[in-house]
Design an enzyme around this catalytic site. Structure first.
Site, short mmCIF file in Angstrom:
data_model
loop_
_atom_site.label_atom_id
_atom_site.label_comp_id
_atom_site.label_asym_id
_atom_site.label_seq_id
_atom_site.Cartn_x
_atom_site.Cartn_y
_atom_site.Cartn_z
N ASP A 163 0.86 -1.46 0.01
CA ASP A 163 0.01 0.35 -0.19
C ASP A 163 1.43 1.06 0.36
O ASP A 163 0.25 2.18 1.20
CB ASP A 163 -0.85 -0.38 1.03
CG ASP A 163 -1.83 -1.26 1.34
OD1 ASP A 163 -2.19 -2.14 0.00
OD2 ASP A 163 -1.71 -1.64 2.44
N GLU B 225 -10.88 0.12 -3.74
CA GLU B 225 -10.48 0.71 -2.28
C GLU B 225 -9.38 1.41 -3.43
O GLU B 225 -9.16 1.51 -4.80
CB GLU B 225 -9.87 -0.31 -1.57
CG GLU B 225 -8.38 -1.24 -2.40
CD GLU B 225 -8.39 -1.67 -1.75
OE1 GLU B 225 -9.05 -2.70 -0.65
OE2 GLU B 225 -7.46 -3.08 -1.75
N ASN C 43 -4.61 -7.67 -4.96
CA ASN C 43 -5.53 -6.42 -4.62
C ASN C 43 -4.24 -5.73 -5.66
O ASN C 43 -3.05 -5.83 -5.45
CB ASN C 43 -5.35 -6.39 -3.57
CG ASN C 43 -4.71 -5.53 -2.85
OD1 ASN C 43 -3.22 -5.94 -2.41
ND2 ASN C 43 -5.02 -4.47 -1.52
N GLU D 196 24.21 6.11 5.35
CA GLU D 196 23.94 4.67 5.75
C GLU D 196 24.58 3.44 5.35
O GLU D 196 23.68 3.09 3.88
CB GLU D 196 22.74 4.84 6.60
CG GLU D 196 22.09 6.23 7.16
CD GLU D 196 23.07 6.54 8.38
OE1 GLU D 196 23.68 6.16 9.26
OE2 GLU D 196 23.09 7.97 9.14
N GLU E 154 21.85 0.66 5.72
CA GLU E 154 20.97 0.29 5.56
C GLU E 154 20.39 0.78 4.28
O GLU E 154 19.39 1.41 3.63
CB GLU E 154 19.76 0.68 6.12
CG GLU E 154 19.71 2.23 7.03
CD GLU E 154 20.88 2.08 8.01
OE1 GLU E 154 20.34 3.43 8.52
OE2 GLU E 154 21.84 1.61 8.88
#
Length: 676
Positions: free
Chosen positions: A222, A411, A476, A546, A548
């Site tokens: 989402d 939706e 979805n 960083e 990550e």
């Protein structure tokens, strides 16, 4: 009578003689025993004081983990016990087995302990023969530094490794010869070092040069995009694998999701993981809520200060809001209750009160879009999409929620303003019956347009088919459209990562592709793919990056850690963790410009540490440097360490290959950078 007396006399004489002989035998035996005892004592004393135990030679390294590259040099240390007391050694000789794939390049004495004029080695059928000697004086070895180190043996690969390897370096024999020609052999049974190369971990879900999904070390569904300070932030529903009692992955129930996640990028190829937001539940900012789904985020300057607003769905029962002074938090709940519930005018009949989208318009007015669901028998026009005005504070609503007549609505509200036109986008429902011509097909992203943020709206078309059309696994469809620099993009989710993991059970990952507008304002149909989008800028390696921040990876995780720092201050941070031998991560389009000569990284380790091999362009590309990661004393004990690298210029992908012998987690990586 006379004869009896003679018999008694003879008997007495016999007894006397027998006794004398017996006493002599006893005395002789006693002397023998005492002599043996004395001799035994001498022998035992000689065992301890005069005949030393056999000396031993060792190899210090139990395991050496090889890279694939022929450019890297490895070091192995030969240790020995000190020479026997009063022994003058003329020469040392040792035969050492070395696998054919390795080449010994040098032998370096430990001058703290060893004094010798000549140190050489010759190749043999099994490996090398080591020789150490003097011309006119004894060879001297004394364990002055406590290491027992005699020499260091340098070696490297003869050719690049392309497969797994497990071999041994072994000392066959080690002997010293004194000045009189006598030889003493050392014990070498345990002088063995394993040399291994494990295959690199395989990437799952995302491989170079593809950009989709945007991250593959975790899921994210989402997606909603916010552009701030020349950076794109993507907020996701935090999909996490669920298991049954037997440890098997089950279908995503969504019912346990109470966190949202954030990643961001300045170039759209290298994504920085910012961790999760604890939204709902007892540990969340909004303790009244039970779930957090489908976020939307807005930025607004209020009273001269940057403010950020995070809207989320508490399952399908209402919409909450959190606020922060930063796009990454920390976040607080400013109202302590739902922002929108079914008690609000115009929201009473909405089947699903969720999936918000927010518009901060050019005139300073603000709007929230939400809703979804299909009342029974109303598939063609569910009438469950809504738009509502937000208050100036962004944490209140004004007036009534207006319906948006979205055909076959399911939706996922989306809102964008391009020029003077407002684009409302949504996901169509999965009704399998008759659809009139011009209606949106099932599970696609459709759009409507208006010249006002609250309508009226005109249905146009669909722009993105269901993920099943592109990736062979449906579900979805959920999206967010945003502009970054001069281009428009769509973020959407698909089950590509979970499919490759063999568990396409509703766990989703975010993807990016470009959006193109025609001259008349219509949107071209979008083709979803694994390739993704091209980067919009290069990565600067001369500033702190960083760890990550990732383009591609295999085997690693990103977790929150505690960083003691360098000034005795402790703070929560994110770092790459779960590093095992053969794991790796990479960043793309790194611009070294005029050149880099040094690499710096912040690391922590619990036990032995390991190494980071730095390669250009591919996992087995040119090796420009190796960082030795020491034992730092604990996972929260971080050290900044550095190493020289072969000077590198230009633009390259950069691969960090993690190696080490410990079967447990090797070390953790917090950040890195290069210096010129």
């Amino acid at each position: 009578m006379k004869n009896k007396r003679k018999q008694v006399l003879y008997f007495v004489i016999f007894i006397i003689c027998f006794s004398v002989v017996l006493l002599m035998i006893i005395q002789i035996n006693r002397g023998t025993v005492e002599k043996k005892a004395r001799d035994s004592e001498v022998i035992r004393a000689g065992d301890v004081n005069e005949i030393p135990a056999q000396s031993t030679a060792y190899l210090e390294e139990e395991v050496i983990v090889l890279s694939h590259s022929i450019e890297k040099t490895y070091t192995m240390k030969l240790l020995i016990d000190e020479f026997s007391q009063n022994t003058e050694v003329n020469s040392i000789r040792s035969g050492i087995q070395v696998p054919d794939i390795l080449e010994v390049t040098d032998v370096v004495p430990n001058t703290n302990n060893l004094s010798a004029e000549y140190i050489s080695f010759e190749k043999s059928d099994e490996g090398i023969e080591l020789k150490i000697n003097n011309d006119d004086s004894p060879v001297n070895f004394k364990n002055n530094d406590g290491s027992k180190e005699l020499i260091s043996i340098k070696f490297r690969l003869k050719k690049e490794l392309t497969a797994e390897l497990s071999k041994e370096i072994k000392v066959d024999d080690f002997e010293i010869t004194d000045t009189e020609g006598n030889t003493e052999k050392y014990k070498v049974d345990g002088a063995i070092t394993k040399v291994i190369r494990n295959p690199l971990a395989s990437s799952i879900g995302k491989s170079a040069p593809n950009g989709n999904p945007i991250v593959s070390h975790k899921f994210g569904a989402d997606p909603y995009a916010l552009v701030f300070n020349d950076r794109v932030y993507i907020y996701n529903t935090n999909d996490v694998l669920e298991y049954d009692q037997d440890g098997n992955v089950i279908d995503n129930s969504y019912g346990t999701i109470n966190k949202l996640s954030i990643v961001s990028s300045a170039d759209l190829i290298n994504w920085t993981d910012h961790g999760v937001i604890n939204v709902a539940g007892k540990n969340g900012a909004a303790k009244w809520a039970t779930q957090s789904w489908a976020p939307a985020v807005a930025h607004k300057v209020i009273n001269g200060e940057n403010k950020f607003f995070l809207y989320f769905a508490n399952n399908a029962s209402g919409i909450g809001v959190l606020t922060s002074d930063s796009p990454t938090g920390p976040w607080i709940d400013p109202i302590g209750e739902p922002l929108i519930s079914r008690s609000h005018p115009g929201a009473e009949g909405v089947t699903w009160l969720f999936d918000p989208a927010v518009l901060v318009d050019d005139d300073g007015e603000d709007y929230i879009y939400f809703g979804g669901g299909v009342p029974e028998g109303e598939d063609a026009m569910p009438n469950t999409a809504r738009v509502m005005k937000l208050g100036d504070d962004m944490v209140s609503v004004v007036g009534e929620a207006n319906p948006i007549p979205a055909p076959f609505m399911f939706e996922n509200a989306g809102i964008n303003k391009v020029g003077d036109t407002y684009y409302y986008t949504y996901c169509s429902n999965f009704y399998s019956g008759y659809r009139p011509e011009g209606s949106p097909p099932a599970g696609e992203i459709a759009y409507m347009t208006s010249d006002h943020p609250m309508g009226p709206w005109t249905y146009q078309s669909t722009i993105l088919k269901n993920p099943g059309e592109f990736f062979g696994v449906g579900g979805n469809n959920h999206h967010s459209i945003f502009q970054f620099h001069e281009n428009w993009y769509i973020a959407y989710h698909a089950q590509t990562l979970s499919k490759e993991m063999g568990i396409p059970k509703g766990y989703r990952s975010t993807h990016l592709n470009k959006v193109f507008f025609n001259e008349d304002g219509s949107i071209q149909e979008i083709k979803a793919d694994m390739e993704g989008v091209e980067p919009v800028k290069m990565l600067n390696p001369f500033i702190r990056i960083e760890a990550e921040t990732i383009a591609w990876n295999a085997g690693i995780q990103v977790e929150t850690v505690v960083n003691d720092g360098f000034e005795n201050t402790m703070s929560s941070d994110l770092a790459i963790t779960n590093i095992d031998d053969g794991d790796w991560h990479a960043v793309s389009e790194v611009d070294f410009k005029r050149g880099a000569t040094q690499f710096i990284a912040s690391v922590s380790s619990l036990t032995d540490g390991g190494v980071i091999d730095i390669h250009l362009d591919t996992p087995d590309g040119k090796l420009i440097g190796t960082l030795e990661v020491p034992a730092t004393g604990g996972w929260n004990q971080w050290e900044e360490i550095s190493t020289e690298v072969i000077e590198v210029t230009g633009i390259h992908d950069l691969y960090f290959i993690y190696r080490g012998k410990n079967p447990q987690e090797l070390f953790r990586l917090n950040y890195w950078l290069f210096q010129e």
